[in-house]
Design a protein around this motif. Structure first.
Motif, mmCIF file in Angstrom:
data_model
loop_
_atom_site.group_PDB
_atom_site.id
_atom_site.type_symbol
_atom_site.label_atom_id
_atom_site.label_comp_id
_atom_site.label_asym_id
_atom_site.label_seq_id
_atom_site.Cartn_x
_atom_site.Cartn_y
_atom_site.Cartn_z
ATOM 1 N N ALA A 98 0.805 -1.224 0.000
ATOM 2 C CA ALA A 98 0.000 0.000 0.000
ATOM 3 C C ALA A 98 0.838 1.274 0.000
ATOM 4 N N LYS A 99 2.147 1.130 0.052
ATOM 5 C CA LYS A 99 3.024 2.285 0.234
ATOM 6 C C LYS A 99 2.728 3.435 -0.723
ATOM 7 N N SER A 100 2.570 3.136 -1.996
ATOM 8 C CA SER A 100 2.359 4.206 -2.978
ATOM 9 C C SER A 100 0.955 4.796 -2.899
ATOM 10 N N ASP A 101 0.038 4.092 -2.257
ATOM 11 C CA ASP A 101 -1.346 4.555 -2.172
ATOM 12 C C ASP A 101 -1.859 4.503 -0.728
ATOM 13 N N LEU A 102 -0.965 4.760 0.225
ATOM 14 C CA LEU A 102 -1.313 4.642 1.641
ATOM 15 C C LEU A 102 -2.468 5.564 2.022
ATOM 16 N N ALA A 103 -2.505 6.744 1.447
ATOM 17 C CA ALA A 103 -3.556 7.707 1.795
ATOM 18 C C ALA A 103 -4.950 7.133 1.583
ATOM 19 N N SER A 104 -5.124 6.346 0.543
ATOM 20 C CA SER A 104 -6.451 5.782 0.267
ATOM 21 C C SER A 104 -6.793 4.623 1.205
ATOM 22 N N LYS A 105 -5.791 4.054 1.862
ATOM 23 C CA LYS A 105 -6.010 2.925 2.775
ATOM 24 C C LYS A 105 -6.299 3.386 4.203
ATOM 25 N N LEU A 106 -5.917 4.619 4.520
ATOM 26 C CA LEU A 106 -6.113 5.145 5.867
ATOM 27 C C LEU A 106 -7.400 5.940 5.960
ATOM 28 N N PRO A 107 -7.966 6.052 7.170
ATOM 29 C CA PRO A 107 -9.207 6.813 7.344
ATOM 30 C C PRO A 107 -9.028 8.290 6.984
ATOM 31 N N SER A 108 -10.110 8.933 6.637
ATOM 32 C CA SER A 108 -10.029 10.352 6.279
ATOM 33 C C SER A 108 -9.805 11.240 7.507
ATOM 34 N N ASP A 109 -10.213 10.784 8.688
ATOM 35 C CA ASP A 109 -10.033 11.551 9.923
ATOM 36 C C ASP A 109 -8.563 11.496 10.338
ATOM 37 N N LYS A 110 -7.876 12.620 10.241
ATOM 38 C CA LYS A 110 -6.442 12.678 10.523
ATOM 39 C C LYS A 110 -6.131 12.513 12.014
ATOM 40 N N GLY A 111 -7.150 12.526 12.867
ATOM 41 C CA GLY A 111 -6.954 12.306 14.292
ATOM 42 C C GLY A 111 -7.070 10.843 14.686
ATOM 43 N N THR A 112 -7.388 9.988 13.722
ATOM 44 C CA THR A 112 -7.509 8.554 13.989
ATOM 45 C C THR A 112 -6.171 8.003 14.493
ATOM 46 N N LEU A 113 -6.256 7.100 15.458
ATOM 47 C CA LEU A 113 -5.066 6.413 15.939
ATOM 48 C C LEU A 113 -4.502 5.554 14.810
ATOM 49 N N VAL A 114 -3.218 5.729 14.524
ATOM 50 C CA VAL A 114 -2.511 4.929 13.527
ATOM 51 C C VAL A 114 -1.368 4.227 14.255
ATOM 52 N N VAL A 115 -1.314 2.907 14.139
ATOM 53 C CA VAL A 115 -0.270 2.133 14.813
ATOM 54 C C VAL A 115 0.550 1.375 13.774
ATOM 55 N N ALA A 116 1.844 1.594 13.807
ATOM 56 C CA ALA A 116 2.759 0.887 12.904
ATOM 57 C C ALA A 116 3.570 -0.120 13.712
ATOM 58 N N TYR A 117 3.860 -1.253 13.090
ATOM 59 C CA TYR A 117 4.687 -2.256 13.758
ATOM 60 C C TYR A 117 5.519 -3.006 12.734
ATOM 61 N N CYS A 118 6.570 -3.651 13.241
ATOM 62 C CA CYS A 118 7.394 -4.516 12.394
ATOM 63 C C CYS A 118 7.657 -5.807 13.148
ATOM 64 N N GLY A 119 8.884 -6.302 13.139
ATOM 65 C CA GLY A 119 9.171 -7.627 13.680
ATOM 66 C C GLY A 119 9.147 -7.755 15.185
ATOM 67 N N GLY A 120 9.675 -6.774 15.872
ATOM 68 C CA GLY A 120 9.756 -6.852 17.318
ATOM 69 C C GLY A 120 10.482 -5.660 17.898
ATOM 70 N N PRO A 121 10.843 -5.737 19.171
ATOM 71 C CA PRO A 121 11.428 -4.595 19.879
ATOM 72 C C PRO A 121 12.700 -4.008 19.264
ATOM 73 N N THR A 122 13.483 -4.797 18.564
ATOM 74 C CA THR A 122 14.728 -4.265 18.000
ATOM 75 C C THR A 122 14.577 -3.790 16.557
ATOM 76 N N CYS A 123 13.401 -3.934 15.995
ATOM 77 C CA CYS A 123 13.155 -3.552 14.604
ATOM 78 C C CYS A 123 12.742 -2.081 14.527
ATOM 79 N N SER A 124 13.329 -1.350 13.612
ATOM 80 C CA SER A 124 12.957 0.063 13.453
ATOM 81 C C SER A 124 12.288 0.347 12.109
ATOM 82 N N ALA A 125 11.981 -0.694 11.346
ATOM 83 C CA ALA A 125 11.348 -0.500 10.036
ATOM 84 C C ALA A 125 9.977 0.167 10.160
ATOM 85 N N TYR A 126 9.340 0.039 11.323
ATOM 86 C CA TYR A 126 8.025 0.650 11.529
ATOM 87 C C TYR A 126 8.049 2.144 11.238
ATOM 88 N N LYS A 127 9.224 2.778 11.405
ATOM 89 C CA LYS A 127 9.332 4.225 11.219
ATOM 90 C C LYS A 127 8.956 4.651 9.801
#
Length: 127
Positions: A65-94
């Motif tokens: 969805a990277k190139s079209d992420l805006a269409s996948k996320l809610p229109s309300d910009k105050g919505t909670l958005v949570v990103a995650y990756c593999g685990g505590p040592t992973c920083s790809a979530y950024k």
């Protein structure tokens, strides 16, 4: 003098760690509640292959969805958005957290436990 040096050394170590916490952490239980209440957009940054094997329920496959992420996320910009990756040592979530922030989302958090912590907690995944 030794105490001062120890304090300064600890401060220099803590400063990069604080900079790394740009996005507040969310617990597994908090995320589960938000998913149940349908009050969150979850982004999986583990790649499409991992996503297909199992992801946090409702999660968006960031790689797909990277190139079209805006269409996948809610229109309300105050919505909670949570990103995650593999685990505590992973920083790809950024990548996803930064993308959401650049799209104007103001409540972006990080599930530092990642998919590994989700599974270790005995939580179900979607495929």
């Amino acid at each position: 003098m030794k105490k001062l040096i120890a304090f300064l050394a600890a401060a220099f170590i803590a400063i990069p760690a604080m900079a790394d916490s740009e996005y507040p952490d969310i617990s597994i239980n908090e995320l589960k509640k938000a998913i149940e209440e349908k009050k969150v957009a979850v982004i999986d940054v583990n790649g499409s292959s991992s996503y297909a094997k199992g992801h946090v329920p409702t999660a968006i496959d960031f790689a797909a969805a990277k190139s079209d992420l805006a269409s996948k996320l809610p229109s309300d910009k105050g919505t909670l958005v949570v990103a995650y990756c593999g685990g505590p040592t992973c920083s790809a979530y950024k990548k996803a957290a930064n993308a959401a922030k650049e799209l104007g989302y103001t409540n972006v958090k990080h599930l530092s436990a990642g998919i590994s912590g989700w599974l270790q907690a005995g939580e179900k995944t979607e495929k």
